[in-house]
Design a protein around this motif. Sequence first.
Motif, PDB file in Angstrom:
ATOM      1  N   ARG A  54       7.890  13.126   0.836  1.00 20.90           N
ATOM      2  CA  ARG A  54       6.765  12.182   0.955  1.00 20.90           C
ATOM      3  C   ARG A  54       6.148  11.881  -0.412  1.00 20.90           C
ATOM      4  O   ARG A  54       5.834  10.740  -0.724  1.00 20.90           O
ATOM      5  N   TRP A  55       5.982  12.909  -1.247  1.00 19.29           N
ATOM      6  CA  TRP A  55       5.393  12.706  -2.559  1.00 19.29           C
ATOM      7  C   TRP A  55       6.253  11.741  -3.372  1.00 19.29           C
ATOM      8  O   TRP A  55       5.742  10.865  -4.062  1.00 19.29           O
ATOM      9  N   ALA A  56       7.565  11.895  -3.305  1.00 21.28           N
ATOM     10  CA  ALA A  56       8.476  11.022  -4.053  1.00 21.28           C
ATOM     11  C   ALA A  56       8.406   9.584  -3.530  1.00 21.28           C
ATOM     12  O   ALA A  56       8.473   8.632  -4.318  1.00 21.28           O
ATOM     13  N   VAL A  57       8.274   9.407  -2.213  1.00 18.94           N
ATOM     14  CA  VAL A  57       8.115   8.062  -1.634  1.00 18.94           C
ATOM     15  C   VAL A  57       6.855   7.415  -2.212  1.00 18.94           C
ATOM     16  O   VAL A  57       6.876   6.270  -2.664  1.00 18.94           O
ATOM     17  N   GLU A  58       5.752   8.179  -2.218  1.00 14.72           N
ATOM     18  CA  GLU A  58       4.497   7.636  -2.739  1.00 14.72           C
ATOM     19  C   GLU A  58       4.626   7.246  -4.215  1.00 14.72           C
ATOM     20  O   GLU A  58       4.239   6.139  -4.612  1.00 14.72           O
ATOM     21  N   ASP A 107       0.855  -1.190   0.000  1.00 17.35           N
ATOM     22  CA  ASP A 107       0.000   0.000   0.000  1.00 17.35           C
ATOM     23  C   ASP A 107       0.891   1.241   0.000  1.00 17.35           C
ATOM     24  O   ASP A 107       1.339   1.700   1.049  1.00 17.35           O
ATOM     25  N   TYR A 108       1.156   1.761  -1.182  1.00 21.78           N
ATOM     26  CA  TYR A 108       2.079   2.885  -1.323  1.00 21.78           C
ATOM     27  C   TYR A 108       1.549   4.164  -0.668  1.00 21.78           C
ATOM     28  O   TYR A 108       2.327   4.963  -0.164  1.00 21.78           O
ATOM     29  N   TYR A 165       7.137   4.114  -4.762  1.00 22.05           N
ATOM     30  CA  TYR A 165       6.580   2.821  -4.367  1.00 22.05           C
ATOM     31  C   TYR A 165       5.306   2.493  -5.134  1.00 22.05           C
ATOM     32  O   TYR A 165       4.999   1.319  -5.331  1.00 22.05           O
ATOM     33  N   HIS A 166       4.566   3.484  -5.604  1.00 23.67           N
ATOM     34  CA  HIS A 166       3.443   3.224  -6.511  1.00 23.67           C
ATOM     35  C   HIS A 166       3.957   2.459  -7.724  1.00 23.67           C
ATOM     36  O   HIS A 166       3.429   1.414  -8.087  1.00 23.67           O
ATOM     37  N   ASN A 167       5.005   2.993  -8.332  1.00 23.16           N
ATOM     38  CA  ASN A 167       5.567   2.347  -9.517  1.00 23.16           C
ATOM     39  C   ASN A 167       6.122   0.965  -9.202  1.00 23.16           C
ATOM     40  O   ASN A 167       5.913   0.013  -9.957  1.00 23.16           O
ATOM     41  N   LYS A 168       6.839   0.834  -8.096  1.00 24.48           N
ATOM     42  CA  LYS A 168       7.458  -0.458  -7.754  1.00 24.48           C
ATOM     43  C   LYS A 168       6.418  -1.499  -7.351  1.00 24.48           C
ATOM     44  O   LYS A 168       6.549  -2.674  -7.689  1.00 24.48           O
ATOM     45  N   ILE A 195       2.891  -1.375  -7.996  1.00 28.30           N
ATOM     46  CA  ILE A 195       1.857  -1.580  -9.007  1.00 28.30           C
ATOM     47  C   ILE A 195       2.441  -2.204 -10.278  1.00 28.30           C
ATOM     48  O   ILE A 195       1.873  -3.133 -10.844  1.00 28.30           O
ATOM     49  N   LEU A 196       3.552  -1.678 -10.734  1.00 30.05           N
ATOM     50  CA  LEU A 196       4.145  -2.187 -11.969  1.00 30.05           C
ATOM     51  C   LEU A 196       4.984  -3.441 -11.736  1.00 30.05           C
ATOM     52  O   LEU A 196       5.421  -4.091 -12.673  1.00 30.05           O
ATOM     53  N   GLY A 197       5.233  -3.755 -10.477  1.00 30.04           N
ATOM     54  CA  GLY A 197       5.959  -4.970 -10.135  1.00 30.04           C
ATOM     55  C   GLY A 197       7.439  -4.756  -9.957  1.00 30.04           C
ATOM     56  O   GLY A 197       7.973  -3.684 -10.179  1.00 30.04           O
ATOM     57  N   GLY A 198       8.078  -5.797  -9.501  1.00 30.32           N
ATOM     58  CA  GLY A 198       9.522  -5.759  -9.363  1.00 30.32           C
ATOM     59  C   GLY A 198      10.023  -5.553  -7.949  1.00 30.32           C
ATOM     60  O   GLY A 198      11.205  -5.691  -7.705  1.00 30.32           O
ATOM     61  N   LEU A 199       9.155  -5.221  -6.999  1.00 30.93           N
ATOM     62  CA  LEU A 199       9.619  -5.009  -5.627  1.00 30.93           C
ATOM     63  C   LEU A 199       8.609  -5.578  -4.641  1.00 30.93           C
ATOM     64  O   LEU A 199       7.422  -5.259  -4.697  1.00 30.93           O
ATOM     65  N   SER A 200       9.101  -6.432  -3.748  1.00 35.88           N
ATOM     66  CA  SER A 200       8.270  -7.009  -2.690  1.00 35.88           C
ATOM     67  C   SER A 200       9.071  -7.046  -1.401  1.00 35.88           C
ATOM     68  O   SER A 200      10.274  -7.295  -1.412  1.00 35.88           O
ATOM     69  N   PHE A 201       8.382  -6.802  -0.305  1.00 39.06           N
ATOM     70  CA  PHE A 201       8.971  -6.923   1.027  1.00 39.06           C
ATOM     71  C   PHE A 201       8.417  -8.192   1.638  1.00 39.06           C
ATOM     72  O   PHE A 201       7.208  -8.357   1.751  1.00 39.06           O
TER      73      PHE A 201
END
Length: 110
Positions: free
Chosen positions: A46-50, A14-15, A53-56, A58-64
Motif C-alpha cells: 500500500r505504501w508503494a502504491v501511495e 487522489d493518491y 501515484y503521488h509521484n505520477k 503530482i509531478l505529472g505524466g499519468l492520467s486516467f
Amino acid sequence: MMIQKLVQALQEKDYKAMASCFAEECRLFDYCPLRIKNENYYIYGRWAVEMFYHNKFILGGLSFLDPRIQDERTINLYISYGGQVNHALATIESWEPESGLIRELVIRPA
C-alpha cells in the motif's frame, strides 16, 4: 463497493484515497507502459502504491480518462502516459474478504 472508491480516486488524482483502497500487502501490475516502449509497473504494498501515484499524479505524466465500471471487478478506461493514450482494463484479481480491500489489481491493454 471498493471499485467505486477506486474510480473516484482515479478521477480526482487522489493518491491517498487510491492507496486506501488497497490491502497493506497488495500488488498492482500495469502492463500498458510497454505499449509506449516504457517498462511495465510492478508495485508491491500500500505504501508503494501511495508513493508511486503521488509521484505520477503530482509531478505529472499519468492520467486516467473516462473510467467506467464494467462490473464489480473491472474498470474500462483510458490511460494517458505523458500524452500517449491507451485503452485499458483494470481488474481486481483478489481482495480481502472481511475488509474488501484490494490485494491484487492488474491493468492490461484492452
